[in-house]
Design a protein around this motif. Structure first.
Motif, PDB file in Angstrom:
ATOM      1  N   SER A 193     -25.008 -54.549  -6.360  1.00 17.29           N
ATOM      2  CA  SER A 193     -26.319 -55.174  -6.227  1.00 17.29           C
ATOM      3  C   SER A 193     -27.233 -54.871  -7.406  1.00 17.29           C
ATOM      4  CB  SER A 193     -26.990 -54.715  -4.931  1.00 17.29           C
ATOM      5  OG  SER A 193     -26.290 -55.177  -3.806  1.00 17.29           O
ATOM      6  N   ILE A 194     -27.194 -53.648  -7.916  1.00 19.05           N
ATOM      7  CA  ILE A 194     -28.121 -53.298  -8.991  1.00 19.05           C
ATOM      8  C   ILE A 194     -27.780 -54.040 -10.284  1.00 19.05           C
ATOM      9  CG2 ILE A 194     -26.877 -51.285  -9.895  1.00 19.05           C
ATOM     10  CD1 ILE A 194     -29.655 -49.922 -10.138  1.00 19.05           C
ATOM     11  N   ILE A 195     -26.496 -54.277 -10.512  1.00 18.03           N
ATOM     12  CA  ILE A 195     -26.093 -55.014 -11.719  1.00 18.03           C
ATOM     13  C   ILE A 195     -26.449 -56.486 -11.592  1.00 18.03           C
ATOM     14  CG2 ILE A 195     -24.125 -55.756 -13.116  1.00 18.03           C
ATOM     15  CD1 ILE A 195     -22.766 -53.082 -12.344  1.00 18.03           C
ATOM     16  N   THR A 196     -26.009 -57.109 -10.517  1.00 19.24           N
ATOM     17  CA  THR A 196     -26.244 -58.549 -10.356  1.00 19.24           C
ATOM     18  C   THR A 196     -27.706 -58.848 -10.040  1.00 19.24           C
ATOM     19  OG1 THR A 196     -25.543 -58.372  -8.042  1.00 19.24           O
ATOM     20  CG2 THR A 196     -23.877 -59.013  -9.648  1.00 19.24           C
ATOM     21  N   GLY A 197     -28.374 -57.921  -9.325  1.00 17.29           N
ATOM     22  CA  GLY A 197     -29.793 -58.103  -9.054  1.00 17.29           C
ATOM     23  C   GLY A 197     -30.610 -58.033 -10.334  1.00 17.29           C
ATOM     24  N   GLY A 198     -30.215 -57.131 -11.235  1.00 22.48           N
ATOM     25  CA  GLY A 198     -30.885 -57.052 -12.532  1.00 22.48           C
ATOM     26  C   GLY A 198     -30.710 -58.328 -13.333  1.00 22.48           C
ATOM     27  N   LEU A 199     -29.517 -58.922 -13.270  1.00 15.44           N
ATOM     28  CA  LEU A 199     -29.275 -60.199 -13.966  1.00 15.44           C
ATOM     29  C   LEU A 199     -30.145 -61.308 -13.386  1.00 15.44           C
ATOM     30  CD1 LEU A 199     -25.376 -60.140 -14.375  1.00 15.44           C
ATOM     31  CD2 LEU A 199     -27.093 -59.930 -16.184  1.00 15.44           C
ATOM     32  N   GLU A 200     -30.333 -61.284 -12.059  1.00 12.63           N
ATOM     33  CA  GLU A 200     -31.214 -62.262 -11.406  1.00 12.63           C
ATOM     34  C   GLU A 200     -32.614 -62.232 -12.002  1.00 12.63           C
ATOM     35  OE1 GLU A 200     -31.806 -62.680  -7.192  1.00 12.63           O
ATOM     36  OE2 GLU A 200     -29.801 -61.884  -6.792  1.00 12.63           O
ATOM     37  N   VAL A 201     -33.177 -61.037 -12.050  1.00  8.55           N
ATOM     38  CA  VAL A 201     -34.532 -60.876 -12.563  1.00  8.55           C
ATOM     39  C   VAL A 201     -34.600 -61.316 -14.026  1.00  8.55           C
ATOM     40  CG1 VAL A 201     -36.337 -59.200 -13.123  1.00  8.55           C
ATOM     41  CG2 VAL A 201     -35.108 -59.037 -10.949  1.00  8.55           C
ATOM     42  N   LEU A 202     -33.592 -60.936 -14.805  1.00  8.46           N
ATOM     43  CA  LEU A 202     -33.569 -61.276 -16.227  1.00  8.46           C
ATOM     44  C   LEU A 202     -33.552 -62.783 -16.443  1.00  8.46           C
ATOM     45  CD1 LEU A 202     -33.385 -60.321 -19.168  1.00  8.46           C
ATOM     46  CD2 LEU A 202     -30.885 -60.282 -18.899  1.00  8.46           C
ATOM     47  N   ILE A 203     -32.705 -63.507 -15.724  1.00  9.94           N
ATOM     48  CA  ILE A 203     -32.610 -64.945 -15.942  1.00  9.94           C
ATOM     49  C   ILE A 203     -33.853 -65.668 -15.438  1.00  9.94           C
ATOM     50  CG2 ILE A 203     -31.437 -65.592 -13.790  1.00  9.94           C
ATOM     51  CD1 ILE A 203     -29.741 -67.531 -15.549  1.00  9.94           C
ATOM     52  N   ILE A 204     -34.483 -65.138 -14.385  1.00 12.41           N
ATOM     53  CA  ILE A 204     -35.734 -65.740 -13.915  1.00 12.41           C
ATOM     54  C   ILE A 204     -36.806 -65.635 -14.988  1.00 12.41           C
ATOM     55  CG2 ILE A 204     -37.651 -65.499 -12.276  1.00 12.41           C
ATOM     56  CD1 ILE A 204     -35.616 -64.661 -10.170  1.00 12.41           C
ATOM     57  N   ILE A 205     -36.900 -64.469 -15.608  1.00  8.45           N
ATOM     58  CA  ILE A 205     -37.906 -64.261 -16.656  1.00  8.45           C
ATOM     59  C   ILE A 205     -37.622 -65.161 -17.852  1.00  8.45           C
ATOM     60  CG2 ILE A 205     -38.807 -62.587 -18.321  1.00  8.45           C
ATOM     61  CD1 ILE A 205     -38.356 -60.422 -16.167  1.00  8.45           C
ATOM     62  N   ILE A 206     -36.348 -65.224 -18.269  1.00  2.00           N
ATOM     63  CA  ILE A 206     -35.984 -66.070 -19.413  1.00  2.00           C
ATOM     64  C   ILE A 206     -36.272 -67.532 -19.110  1.00  2.00           C
ATOM     65  CG2 ILE A 206     -34.041 -66.934 -20.788  1.00  2.00           C
ATOM     66  CD1 ILE A 206     -32.781 -64.131 -20.524  1.00  2.00           C
ATOM     67  N   PHE A 207     -35.842 -67.988 -17.938  1.00  4.89           N
ATOM     68  CA  PHE A 207     -36.070 -69.376 -17.549  1.00  4.89           C
ATOM     69  C   PHE A 207     -37.568 -69.694 -17.510  1.00  4.89           C
ATOM     70  CE2 PHE A 207     -37.035 -72.132 -13.820  1.00  4.89           C
ATOM     71  CZ  PHE A 207     -36.607 -73.340 -14.358  1.00  4.89           C
ATOM     72  N   SER A 208     -38.337 -68.804 -16.939  1.00  8.78           N
ATOM     73  CA  SER A 208     -39.782 -69.033 -16.817  1.00  8.78           C
ATOM     74  C   SER A 208     -40.440 -69.112 -18.193  1.00  8.78           C
ATOM     75  CB  SER A 208     -40.422 -67.909 -15.992  1.00  8.78           C
ATOM     76  OG  SER A 208     -39.904 -67.869 -14.689  1.00  8.78           O
ATOM     77  N   ASN A 241     -25.778 -61.495  -2.306  1.00  5.53           N
ATOM     78  CA  ASN A 241     -26.461 -60.214  -2.391  1.00  5.53           C
ATOM     79  C   ASN A 241     -27.448 -60.028  -1.252  1.00  5.53           C
ATOM     80  OD1 ASN A 241     -25.799 -58.270  -4.266  1.00  5.53           O
ATOM     81  ND2 ASN A 241     -26.860 -59.253  -5.949  1.00  5.53           N
ATOM     82  N   SER A 242     -28.230 -61.064  -0.985  1.00  9.88           N
ATOM     83  CA  SER A 242     -29.238 -60.990   0.066  1.00  9.88           C
ATOM     84  C   SER A 242     -28.598 -60.762   1.427  1.00  9.88           C
ATOM     85  CB  SER A 242     -30.075 -62.280   0.091  1.00  9.88           C
ATOM     86  OG  SER A 242     -31.038 -62.236   1.115  1.00  9.88           O
ATOM     87  N   ALA A 243     -27.537 -61.514   1.692  1.00  5.70           N
ATOM     88  CA  ALA A 243     -26.835 -61.355   2.969  1.00  5.70           C
ATOM     89  C   ALA A 243     -26.242 -59.956   3.092  1.00  5.70           C
ATOM     90  CB  ALA A 243     -25.748 -62.413   3.105  1.00  5.70           C
ATOM     91  N   LEU A 244     -25.665 -59.456   1.994  1.00  2.00           N
ATOM     92  CA  LEU A 244     -25.055 -58.117   2.015  1.00  2.00           C
ATOM     93  C   LEU A 244     -26.104 -57.035   2.257  1.00  2.00           C
ATOM     94  CD1 LEU A 244     -22.741 -56.101   1.548  1.00  2.00           C
ATOM     95  CD2 LEU A 244     -23.179 -56.300  -0.923  1.00  2.00           C
ATOM     96  N   SER A 245     -27.220 -57.092   1.540  1.00  2.00           N
ATOM     97  CA  SER A 245     -28.263 -56.086   1.680  1.00  2.00           C
ATOM     98  C   SER A 245     -28.866 -56.119   3.090  1.00  2.00           C
ATOM     99  CB  SER A 245     -29.352 -56.291   0.631  1.00  2.00           C
ATOM    100  OG  SER A 245     -28.831 -56.120  -0.670  1.00  2.00           O
TER     101      SER A 245
END
Length: 466
Positions: free
Chosen positions: A162-177, A303-307
């Protein structure tokens, strides 16, 4: 199985950043961006960023309760234990009862949304190919099997993933925005943080805020790691705050970028789309960028379902350990993986039944709407009870602070009560079946809680010793 034979979860298994990832991936900001912003946009229109900013502030206030409780209580029971220590064992049992149905509904709910709504729509947008109507069944099963496997292997592998893929989530959201903002030029405006672009003014903003708050749901799930986190009395509260700052800033930034990119005056059409985030990604970062966003979006659902599932099985474990609402068998821990495997078997079986047979009989969309309503209603009920219990608990231990333990949780409860009201009014079927289910479940929970003898309650972890 005798109570003394119940196994314990692995102590000091997860550190600070893994606890942060539990909260971050339950909120699943990328899942919100690509699909769940639409409900808020239907009411807030071009003031969507304002609605999310206000929702961020309101949710941040609500985690004060978690922060305060976690300094004193560390238990896998989470809200179940908090309310029990504050309002008494019977109220704690009722909270645990409500949390059980909350956690039983959330995984099949997300599995169906992923398999029946999100993935087929995204796949068709990117490839032009329409998937067969039955495809939701294997897709939903894939998500549920993933959740089962990762949860069974223990909390460490789950949170490291989760910490690896969750970090990628945040990163791509920031880049996209940032890409959307850079390409929008003069269209960028802070006026979207006012009601200017909302035809119904502040009324629409507040309604949009209600649905924005739901996007932050799950931020408090780290409380269920109280028996596995290192230095839990310090780690959990701080982790929830850090996670909320990350998700709050990220989602508010994303709401701004999506609104600017779509056009503040055109947000009515945004709200009518199933996957507006993917549509906008295709426009601003091309088909390849949209495909990457979709792939990480799929992972965001997983990730959300797992957490959420990891939090749910720990509460199931804690409730079973007390041997009142559930048999103590479900508090057994796997000797190798240190996961509450019997609780996992129970919860995954329920998830399968509420996803596939229910979806087949009622229809995938109807099942999703009913279950998401049930999740929402249960979520606000146990949060309000926890907020109320905070002041009672700290008064009992003679450490009451009016601002921290009374005023802030009261304000948060008012927000949640408003959201709860608009979650059930006006009555609309099939959505309102979810409300009816929670109401019936709650009545049964009240009856059970009142029927339990005091002697049994005094033996549980909910009993407050003066």
């Amino acid at each position: 199985m005798k109570k003394e034979e119940v196994s314990a979860l692995e102590k000091d298994a997860v550190g600070f950043w893994l606890v942060v990832s539990q909260s971050l991936t339950t909120v699943a900001p990328l899942m919100d961006l690509i699909a769940f912003f639409t409900s808020a946009a239907l009411f807030a229109f071009g003031a969507l960023p304002l609605a999310f900013l206000l929702a961020f502030i309101a949710t941040f206030l609500s985690i004060n309760t978690i922060f305060q409780f976690s300094k004193k209580i560390a238990s896998s029971g989470g809200y179940y234990t908090f309310v029990g220590k504050g309002l008494g064992p019977r109220a704690g049992l009722f909270t645990g009862w409500v949390y059980l149905i909350y956690t039983w509904l959330i995984v099949p709910n997300e599995a169906i949304f992923f398999g029946a709504l999100f993935f087929p729509a995204a796949f068709q947008l990117l490839t032009g190919i329409a998937l067969p109507s039955w495809i939701w069944i294997p897709l939903s099963l894939i998500l549920i099997v993933f959740v089962f496997t990762m949860a069974y292997l223990g909390i460490k592998p789950s949170l490291k993933y989760s910490i690896i893929t969750g970090g990628l989530e945040v990163l791509i959201i920031i880049i996209f925005s940032l890409v959307v903002m850079a390409n929008s030029g003069s269209a960028n405006t802070i006026a979207v943080f006012t009601p200017k672009f909302c035809p119904t003014g502040w009324n629409g903003v507040f309604l949009g805020m209600i649905f924005s708050i739901i996007a932050f749901g799950g931020s408090g799930t780290p409380v269920t790691l109280g028996e596995e986190a290192k230095l839990p009395h310090k780690t959990i509260g701080r982790a929830v705050i850090v996670s909320m700052l990350i998700t709050g800033i990220t989602l508010t930034l994303a709401a701004y970028a999506l609104t600017i990119g779509w056009g503040p005056n055109n947000m009515a059409s945004f709200g009518s789309q199933l996957i507006p985030g993917i549509i906008e990604a295709k426009q601003f970062i091309g088909i390849t960028g949209a495909a990457v966003l979709t792939i990480l979006g799929v992972n965001s659902f997983f990730n959300s379902a797992l957490s959420s599932f990891n939090a749910g099985i720990r509460v199931t474990y804690a409730i079973a350990r007390d041997g009142i609402l559930l048999p103590t068998m479900f508090a057994k821990v796997h000797h190798k993986y240190k996961s509450p495997h019997y609780a996992i078997f129970l919860n995954i079986l329920i998830a399968l039944l509420l996803a596939i047979p229910a979806g087949y009989v009622l229809g995938a969309l109807n099942t999703f709407l009913i279950e998401v309503t049930g999740v929402t209603v249960a979520y606000f009920i146990y949060h309000i009870l926890t907020n109320i219990s905070l002041s009672v608990y700290f008064k009992r231990i003679k450490e009451l602070n009016v601002l921290k333990h009374v005023i802030i949780p009261a304000v948060a409860s008012i927000f949640f009560a408003i959201v709860l009201y608009f979650s059930v009014v006006p009555i609309s079927f099939p959505v309102s079946y979810g409300t009816v289910i929670i109401f019936i479940w709650g009545v049964i929970g009240i009856i059970i809680s009142l029927a339990i003898k005091k002697e049994r309650l005094m033996k549980s972890e909910l009993f407050f010793s003066y």
